[in-house]
Design a protein around this motif. Structure first.
Motif, mmCIF file in Angstrom:
data_model
loop_
_atom_site.group_PDB
_atom_site.id
_atom_site.type_symbol
_atom_site.label_atom_id
_atom_site.label_comp_id
_atom_site.label_asym_id
_atom_site.label_seq_id
_atom_site.Cartn_x
_atom_site.Cartn_y
_atom_site.Cartn_z
ATOM 1 N N THR A 124 16.548 20.647 31.995
ATOM 2 C CA THR A 124 17.190 21.090 31.428
ATOM 3 C C THR A 124 18.164 21.704 32.936
ATOM 4 O OG1 THR A 124 17.344 22.671 30.314
ATOM 5 C CG2 THR A 124 17.550 20.632 29.615
ATOM 6 N N LYS A 125 19.811 21.154 33.573
ATOM 7 C CA LYS A 125 20.214 21.637 34.045
ATOM 8 C C LYS A 125 21.925 21.943 33.649
ATOM 9 C CE LYS A 125 21.539 23.174 39.228
ATOM 10 N NZ LYS A 125 21.038 22.320 40.664
ATOM 11 N N TRP B 6 38.677 20.415 36.677
ATOM 12 C CA TRP B 6 37.217 20.852 36.424
ATOM 13 C C TRP B 6 36.149 19.546 35.834
ATOM 14 C CZ3 TRP B 6 35.139 18.912 31.532
ATOM 15 C CH2 TRP B 6 35.740 18.199 30.908
ATOM 16 N N ALA B 7 35.270 20.136 36.192
ATOM 17 C CA ALA B 7 33.842 18.886 36.148
ATOM 18 C C ALA B 7 32.686 19.816 35.436
ATOM 19 C CB ALA B 7 33.337 18.199 37.254
ATOM 20 N N ILE B 8 31.626 19.504 33.988
ATOM 21 C CA ILE B 8 30.056 19.695 33.854
ATOM 22 C C ILE B 8 29.477 18.699 34.537
ATOM 23 C CG2 ILE B 8 29.325 20.242 31.661
ATOM 24 C CD1 ILE B 8 31.980 21.253 30.449
ATOM 25 N N VAL B 9 28.466 19.184 34.477
ATOM 26 C CA VAL B 9 27.227 17.634 34.993
ATOM 27 C C VAL B 9 25.909 18.930 34.669
ATOM 28 C CG1 VAL B 9 25.759 17.328 36.754
ATOM 29 C CG2 VAL B 9 28.074 17.685 36.962
ATOM 30 N N ILE B 10 25.505 17.771 33.355
ATOM 31 C CA ILE B 10 24.185 18.077 32.615
ATOM 32 C C ILE B 10 23.425 17.502 32.842
ATOM 33 C CG2 ILE B 10 23.350 18.883 30.455
ATOM 34 C CD1 ILE B 10 26.432 18.689 29.151
ATOM 35 N N ASN C 97 18.983 27.138 31.866
ATOM 36 C CA ASN C 97 18.393 26.899 30.275
ATOM 37 C C ASN C 97 19.630 28.128 29.593
ATOM 38 O OD1 ASN C 97 15.632 26.803 29.762
ATOM 39 N ND2 ASN C 97 15.858 28.478 31.702
ATOM 40 N N TRP C 98 20.076 27.322 28.289
ATOM 41 C CA TRP C 98 21.321 27.786 27.086
ATOM 42 C C TRP C 98 21.124 27.218 25.927
ATOM 43 C CZ3 TRP C 98 20.764 23.853 30.856
ATOM 44 C CH2 TRP C 98 21.052 22.493 30.401
ATOM 45 N N PHE C 99 21.914 28.086 25.196
ATOM 46 C CA PHE C 99 22.051 27.212 23.649
ATOM 47 C C PHE C 99 22.914 26.041 23.291
ATOM 48 C CE2 PHE C 99 23.552 27.921 19.425
ATOM 49 C CZ PHE C 99 22.287 27.677 18.401
ATOM 50 N N HIS C 100 21.417 25.088 23.029
ATOM 51 C CA HIS C 100 22.137 23.560 23.143
ATOM 52 C C HIS C 100 22.584 23.352 21.931
ATOM 53 C CE1 HIS C 100 23.265 19.604 25.928
ATOM 54 N NE2 HIS C 100 22.557 19.449 24.381
ATOM 55 N N PRO C 101 23.396 22.120 21.003
ATOM 56 C CA PRO C 101 23.515 22.220 19.903
ATOM 57 C C PRO C 101 22.471 20.991 19.902
ATOM 58 C CG PRO C 101 24.974 20.567 21.416
ATOM 59 C CD PRO C 101 24.491 22.059 22.173
ATOM 60 N N ASP C 102 22.421 21.274 17.950
ATOM 61 C CA ASP C 102 21.535 20.650 17.809
ATOM 62 C C ASP C 102 22.397 18.716 17.404
ATOM 63 O OD1 ASP C 102 19.801 18.578 16.327
ATOM 64 O OD2 ASP C 102 19.444 20.300 14.927
ATOM 65 N N VAL C 103 22.680 17.800 17.905
ATOM 66 C CA VAL C 103 23.635 16.677 17.830
ATOM 67 C C VAL C 103 22.978 15.632 16.851
ATOM 68 C CG1 VAL C 103 25.045 17.063 19.916
ATOM 69 C CG2 VAL C 103 22.893 15.613 19.910
ATOM 70 N N VAL C 104 21.618 15.788 16.756
ATOM 71 C CA VAL C 104 21.043 15.119 15.621
ATOM 72 C C VAL C 104 21.522 15.180 14.202
ATOM 73 C CG1 VAL C 104 19.013 13.816 15.017
ATOM 74 C CG2 VAL C 104 19.224 13.430 17.219
ATOM 75 N N ASN C 105 21.277 16.422 13.907
ATOM 76 C CA ASN C 105 22.206 17.185 12.526
ATOM 77 C C ASN C 105 23.946 17.888 12.541
ATOM 78 O OD1 ASN C 105 19.270 16.767 11.740
ATOM 79 N ND2 ASN C 105 18.576 18.743 13.037
ATOM 80 N N THR D 99 16.858 25.356 25.257
ATOM 81 C CA THR D 99 16.229 23.940 25.893
ATOM 82 C C THR D 99 15.553 23.713 26.324
ATOM 83 O OG1 THR D 99 17.505 24.856 28.066
ATOM 84 C CG2 THR D 99 19.075 23.399 26.949
ATOM 85 N N ASN D 100 14.183 25.015 26.208
ATOM 86 C CA ASN D 100 12.814 23.783 26.837
ATOM 87 C C ASN D 100 12.679 23.099 25.118
ATOM 88 O OD1 ASN D 100 9.475 24.495 26.511
ATOM 89 N ND2 ASN D 100 10.778 25.740 27.794
ATOM 90 N N TRP D 101 11.863 22.191 26.221
ATOM 91 C CA TRP D 101 10.946 20.894 25.715
ATOM 92 C C TRP D 101 10.721 21.562 24.177
ATOM 93 C CZ3 TRP D 101 5.921 20.919 25.183
ATOM 94 C CH2 TRP D 101 5.278 22.085 26.332
ATOM 95 N N LYS D 102 9.683 22.549 23.811
ATOM 96 C CA LYS D 102 9.385 22.726 23.551
ATOM 97 C C LYS D 102 9.918 23.212 21.680
ATOM 98 C CE LYS D 102 5.415 25.524 26.011
ATOM 99 N NZ LYS D 102 4.754 26.716 25.704
ATOM 100 N N ASN D 103 11.555 23.507 22.040
ATOM 101 C CA ASN D 103 12.327 23.638 20.834
ATOM 102 C C ASN D 103 12.678 22.265 20.210
ATOM 103 O OD1 ASN D 103 12.293 26.673 21.240
ATOM 104 N ND2 ASN D 103 13.404 25.812 22.483
#
Length: 234
Positions: free
Chosen positions: A33-34, A44-48, A182-190, A223-227
């Protein structure tokens, strides 16, 4: 004037339309991720960027970086679109990188591949994967998503979008003010919304004020894939 509430409202809207990053997308094995933030006094702009292997594409068509782009200065609707997929790998030296049966596994008879127009050795050495914390599932073959995760560990800088690729999608004169891998990303599925997530609330405040010191995370990055073990498992 940039308003934090408007930024968060756009992110929530895209989330409701499934165009905000879902790191445990059942069709995509996540690898890297980035996140990059841009602003001036009006724009403003955010690119994920979400690097992953989509098994519905298979082979090189599944190895991609999907750019999720948001902002108030875009010539298109915020979120994702076909033009914002960057495909990362290709064959080299007339050798098929992936086996011909289903394009999900490395071709054991191939020794090279192309990463972003650079020819590199194809990584068959299982110790490299182990050293990168990647547990290979098959005793005989290496899966494409395992290969992509190793590429992210070894060549993350080549998987992310170049400045030219980003500037093709956002205004060329919009200053970059922040970059995260890396950052703390929301669990949007839940049903966790971007507007309720610490990371994006703080980023919205950074964009509103222009002061990067509003980004003061208290949560560990996730954001690491292991999570996100459910990614790609549908």
């Amino acid at each position: 004037m940039i308003q934090a509430d408007e930024i968060l409202a756009q992110l929530d809207m895209c989330n409701s339309e499934y165009t905000f990053p879902m790191l445990d997308n059942g069709y995509v094995y996540p690898a890297g991720t980035k996140l990059t933030v841009y602003r001036d006094d009006r724009r403003w702009a955010i690119v994920i960027e979400v690097i992953g292997f989509n098994y519905r594409g298979g082979g090189h068509n599944g190895m991609s970086n999907c750019l999720h782009i948001y902002g108030n200065c875009l010539p298109y609707e915020p979120g994702i679109r076909n033009e914002n997929f960057i495909y990362l790998t290709d064959d080299a030296n007339n050798c098929n990188t992936f086996d011909n049966e289903d394009d999900f596994y490395l071709n054991q008879d191939c020794t090279t591949f192309t990463l972003r127009e650079q020819i590199l050795p194809l990584y068959h050495n299982r110790q490299l994967y182990k050293d990168a914390g990647i547990e290979i599932q098959d005793a005989q073959r290496i899966n494409a998503f395992e290969f992509l995760r190793l590429l992210n560990a070894l060549h993350h800088d080549k998987l992310v979008a170049t400045e030219i690729e980003i500037r093709e999608r956002i205004p060329n004169n919009l200053p970059k003010i922040m970059e995260l891998h890396n950052w703390f990303h929301p669990d949007v599925v839940n049903d966790e919304l971007p507007s309720n997530n610490e990371t994006f609330k703080q980023i919205a405040k950074v964009l509103e004020t222009g002061n990067i010191y509003h980004y003061k995370p208290t949560h560990e990055p996730n954001t690491n894939w292991k999570n996100w073990p459910d990614g790609g498992t549908l």
